[in-house]
Design a protein around this motif. Structure first.
Motif, PDB file in Angstrom:
ATOM      1  N   ALA A  36       0.831  -1.209   0.000  1.00  0.00           N
ATOM      2  CA  ALA A  36       0.000   0.000   0.000  1.00  0.00           C
ATOM      3  C   ALA A  36       0.863   1.254   0.000  1.00  0.00           C
ATOM      4  O   ALA A  36       0.545   2.240  -0.689  1.00  0.00           O
ATOM      5  CB  ALA A  36      -0.921  -0.012   1.217  1.00  0.00           C
ATOM      6  N   GLU A  37       1.954   1.243   0.747  1.00  0.00           N
ATOM      7  CA  GLU A  37       2.851   2.399   0.772  1.00  0.00           C
ATOM      8  C   GLU A  37       3.516   2.602  -0.589  1.00  0.00           C
ATOM      9  O   GLU A  37       3.731   3.737  -1.026  1.00  0.00           O
ATOM     10  CB  GLU A  37       3.912   2.220   1.862  1.00  0.00           C
ATOM     11  CG  GLU A  37       3.375   2.273   3.285  1.00  0.00           C
ATOM     12  CD  GLU A  37       2.820   3.625   3.664  1.00  0.00           C
ATOM     13  OE1 GLU A  37       3.253   4.645   3.082  1.00  0.00           O
ATOM     14  OE2 GLU A  37       1.923   3.677   4.540  1.00  0.00           O
ATOM     15  N   LEU A  38       3.837   1.518  -1.278  1.00  0.00           N
ATOM     16  CA  LEU A  38       4.437   1.637  -2.606  1.00  0.00           C
ATOM     17  C   LEU A  38       3.453   2.234  -3.603  1.00  0.00           C
ATOM     18  O   LEU A  38       3.831   3.032  -4.467  1.00  0.00           O
ATOM     19  CB  LEU A  38       4.912   0.263  -3.096  1.00  0.00           C
ATOM     20  CG  LEU A  38       6.104  -0.345  -2.360  1.00  0.00           C
ATOM     21  CD1 LEU A  38       6.453  -1.713  -2.951  1.00  0.00           C
ATOM     22  CD2 LEU A  38       7.324   0.580  -2.413  1.00  0.00           C
ATOM     23  N   VAL A  39       2.179   1.867  -3.478  1.00  0.00           N
ATOM     24  CA  VAL A  39       1.153   2.465  -4.343  1.00  0.00           C
ATOM     25  C   VAL A  39       1.060   3.963  -4.071  1.00  0.00           C
ATOM     26  O   VAL A  39       0.979   4.780  -4.996  1.00  0.00           O
ATOM     27  CB  VAL A  39      -0.212   1.779  -4.114  1.00  0.00           C
ATOM     28  CG1 VAL A  39      -1.326   2.552  -4.824  1.00  0.00           C
ATOM     29  CG2 VAL A  39      -0.173   0.337  -4.615  1.00  0.00           C
ATOM     30  N   THR A  40       1.093   4.339  -2.804  1.00  0.00           N
ATOM     31  CA  THR A  40       1.065   5.754  -2.440  1.00  0.00           C
ATOM     32  C   THR A  40       2.250   6.498  -3.048  1.00  0.00           C
ATOM     33  O   THR A  40       2.138   7.671  -3.435  1.00  0.00           O
ATOM     34  CB  THR A  40       1.066   5.914  -0.912  1.00  0.00           C
ATOM     35  OG1 THR A  40      -0.086   5.268  -0.369  1.00  0.00           O
ATOM     36  CG2 THR A  40       1.058   7.381  -0.506  1.00  0.00           C
ATOM     37  N   ALA A  41       3.388   5.799  -3.145  1.00  0.00           N
ATOM     38  CA  ALA A  41       4.597   6.405  -3.714  1.00  0.00           C
ATOM     39  C   ALA A  41       4.563   6.466  -5.237  1.00  0.00           C
ATOM     40  O   ALA A  41       5.517   6.958  -5.852  1.00  0.00           O
ATOM     41  CB  ALA A  41       5.825   5.628  -3.253  1.00  0.00           C
ATOM     42  N   GLY A  42       3.501   5.951  -5.840  1.00  0.00           N
ATOM     43  CA  GLY A  42       3.352   6.048  -7.287  1.00  0.00           C
ATOM     44  C   GLY A  42       3.651   4.788  -8.059  1.00  0.00           C
ATOM     45  O   GLY A  42       3.628   4.789  -9.299  1.00  0.00           O
ATOM     46  N   HIS A  43       3.921   3.696  -7.364  1.00  0.00           N
ATOM     47  CA  HIS A  43       4.210   2.435  -8.044  1.00  0.00           C
ATOM     48  C   HIS A  43       2.925   1.631  -8.261  1.00  0.00           C
ATOM     49  O   HIS A  43       1.901   1.879  -7.621  1.00  0.00           O
ATOM     50  CB  HIS A  43       5.192   1.603  -7.228  1.00  0.00           C
ATOM     51  CG  HIS A  43       6.519   2.266  -7.019  1.00  0.00           C
ATOM     52  ND1 HIS A  43       7.408   2.473  -8.044  1.00  0.00           N
ATOM     53  CD2 HIS A  43       7.106   2.777  -5.903  1.00  0.00           C
ATOM     54  CE1 HIS A  43       8.497   3.074  -7.575  1.00  0.00           C
ATOM     55  NE2 HIS A  43       8.325   3.281  -6.282  1.00  0.00           N
ATOM     56  N   ARG A  44       2.988   0.678  -9.169  1.00  0.00           N
ATOM     57  CA  ARG A  44       1.911  -0.303  -9.343  1.00  0.00           C
ATOM     58  C   ARG A  44       2.331  -1.579  -8.632  1.00  0.00           C
ATOM     59  O   ARG A  44       3.484  -2.001  -8.733  1.00  0.00           O
ATOM     60  CB  ARG A  44       1.655  -0.600 -10.822  1.00  0.00           C
ATOM     61  CG  ARG A  44       1.114   0.605 -11.577  1.00  0.00           C
ATOM     62  CD  ARG A  44       0.710   0.227 -12.991  1.00  0.00           C
ATOM     63  NE  ARG A  44       1.842  -0.271 -13.769  1.00  0.00           N
ATOM     64  CZ  ARG A  44       1.873  -1.436 -14.388  1.00  0.00           C
ATOM     65  NH1 ARG A  44       0.847  -2.267 -14.299  1.00  0.00           N
ATOM     66  NH2 ARG A  44       2.926  -1.794 -15.091  1.00  0.00           N
ATOM     67  N   VAL A  45       1.403  -2.197  -7.919  1.00  0.00           N
ATOM     68  CA  VAL A  45       1.746  -3.368  -7.115  1.00  0.00           C
ATOM     69  C   VAL A  45       0.731  -4.471  -7.356  1.00  0.00           C
ATOM     70  O   VAL A  45      -0.478  -4.239  -7.339  1.00  0.00           O
ATOM     71  CB  VAL A  45       1.794  -3.035  -5.608  1.00  0.00           C
ATOM     72  CG1 VAL A  45       2.163  -4.284  -4.804  1.00  0.00           C
ATOM     73  CG2 VAL A  45       2.807  -1.921  -5.335  1.00  0.00           C
TER      74      VAL A  45
END
Length: 402
Positions: A36-45
């Motif tokens: 979820a934090e990676l998505v917030t940072a703009g990544h796709r997960v």
């Protein structure tokens, strides 16, 4: 935090469970919070895990993480390999018309890894919460235990020799180096503290203990049951709540009956976040008799509700999730476990002081900081893609100019 200069990546997590799985635990919470934090940072997960009765075949979570549920507990490893291999040719859910090939694969090694370096065709990070040396003989028979330990301690170390590792505690980092993993390839990214889901609630009027987690043999809930059996004569209104579900619940209920404490033990089964919060607030003490933990998420969850914990010193990351003698107590034997439970139940002043210190300690660990650190590792692991793309563009410009 400004992420405008951070290239967006597609990160694929391979784990045999997700948090909706009845057997999901702290490892799954960690993965999905990081995702979820990676998505917030703009990544796709994307999270690829086993299917189960309580979850659909595919979904996108409310945090933007895409979940692919394929195969069973045993076959999810093969399904992951096939999906990644097919995706390399532009087909399947990771093909051009699906979610797209990942830029990075995070192989979550819960004893048995996904062997991603053999087929991913992308950089791989091995995520290991802890080494399972002690758990293998507890959960499996002699033959399977030897095979599992050989895979974890010998085969995986060699297969992932060119990969970076992530683990959640210095204790787990030391275990990995003992197996032969280079220390400079291991990054420690600890858990964050789960958000408190409600207001502070009063303690029970009677002495109360809480064990929170999956009901499996290596969690050793039996130790808590035997402690209650020893203390109940001097504390006749003592109550133990066992919150969680798992295939080991039957034997635990049988032991409770044989110890004559069925009226002092309450098995709740699965609890919601709100119910868990209420239990953590109301308990006088939390107990973590587990044989091994990579971190000890339930210890920090209890601390966030000002509840101190008793755990075993040798159980891996628990010694980092708490501060011995300040936010709880670490012990070395079952006899000592029962003795310190008795002491803390009788000492209101010390127990309250430990709870206040535990709350302060838990506040040091945030999912935002944990996610930011993991995002740095994503950038580092995929930096070669940026360099390769830059080189291709430079070559194209030179060729066009000539």
């Amino acid at each position: 935090m400004d992420h405008s200069d951070t290239p967006s990546r597609h990160v694929l997590f391979l784990n045999w469970r997700d948090t909706t799985n009845p057997e999901g635990g702290g490892s799954e919470v960690y993965i999905e919070r990081i995702a979820a934090e990676l998505v917030t940072a703009g990544h796709r997960v994307t999270l690829l895990c086993a299917a189960h009765d309580q979850g659909g075949p595919a979904e996108t979570t409310d945090t933007g993480v895409r979940v692919l549920r394929r195969g069973s507990r045993m076959t999810v490893y093969l399904r992951a390999a096939l999906i990644c291999l097919v995706g390399r040719f532009g087909f399947g859910p990771l093909g051009r018309r699906g979610l797209g090939r990942p830029d990075l694969v995070v192989d979550v090694c819960n004893g048995v890894p996904f062997f991603a370096p053999l087929y991913a065709g992308r950089p791989v990070i091995a995520l290991v919460h802890h080494v399972h040396r002690e758990q293998w003989p507890v959960v499996f028979g002699p033959w399977m235990s030897r095979l599992g330990w050989w895979i974890e301690s010998w085969l995986a170390v060699r297969l992932y020799r060119r990969c970076r590792y992530v683990t959640v505690s210095e204790a787990s980092r030391a275990e990995l180096t003992d197996l032969g993993v280079d220390a400079d390839r291991i990054d420690v990214v600890p858990n964050g503290t789960p958000a408190v889901t409600g207001p502070a609630l009063p303690r029970t009027p009677h002495p109360s203990l809480l064990v929170l987690g999956r009901l499996v043999p290596h969690k050793r809930v039996e130790i808590a049951l035997r402690a209650v059996a020893e203390l109940v004569d001097e504390l006749p209104d003592l109550e133990l709540v066992v919150a969680g579900q798992g295939w080991w619940e039957g034997p635990l209920r049988e032991l409770s009956e044989s110890l004559g404490i069925t009226d002092r033990v309450r098995f709740t089964g699965f609890v919601s976040e709100e119910e868990k919060h209420a239990l953590l607030c109301s308990a006088w003490l939390a107990l973590t008799p587990s044989l091994k933990e990579g971190w000890g998420l339930t210890i920090v969850e209890a601390a966030a509700c000002s509840t101190p914990t008793v755990a075993f010193r040798y159980a891996g990351g628990v010694a980092e999730a708490m501060v011995d003698t300040e936010t709880g107590l670490l012990v070395d034997s079952e006899q000592e476990f029962t003795a310190v439970v008795r002491e803390l139940l009788a000492d209101d002043v010390r127990r309250k002081a430990m709870g206040e210190a535990a709350l302060t300690h838990a506040a040091q660990f945030t999912w935002t900081a944990t996610g930011a650190r993991f995002a740095q590792l994503v950038a580092q692991a995929t930096a070669g893609d940026d360099r390769a793309g830059h080189d291709r563009k430079t070559t194209a410009r030179v060729t066009a100019g000539s």
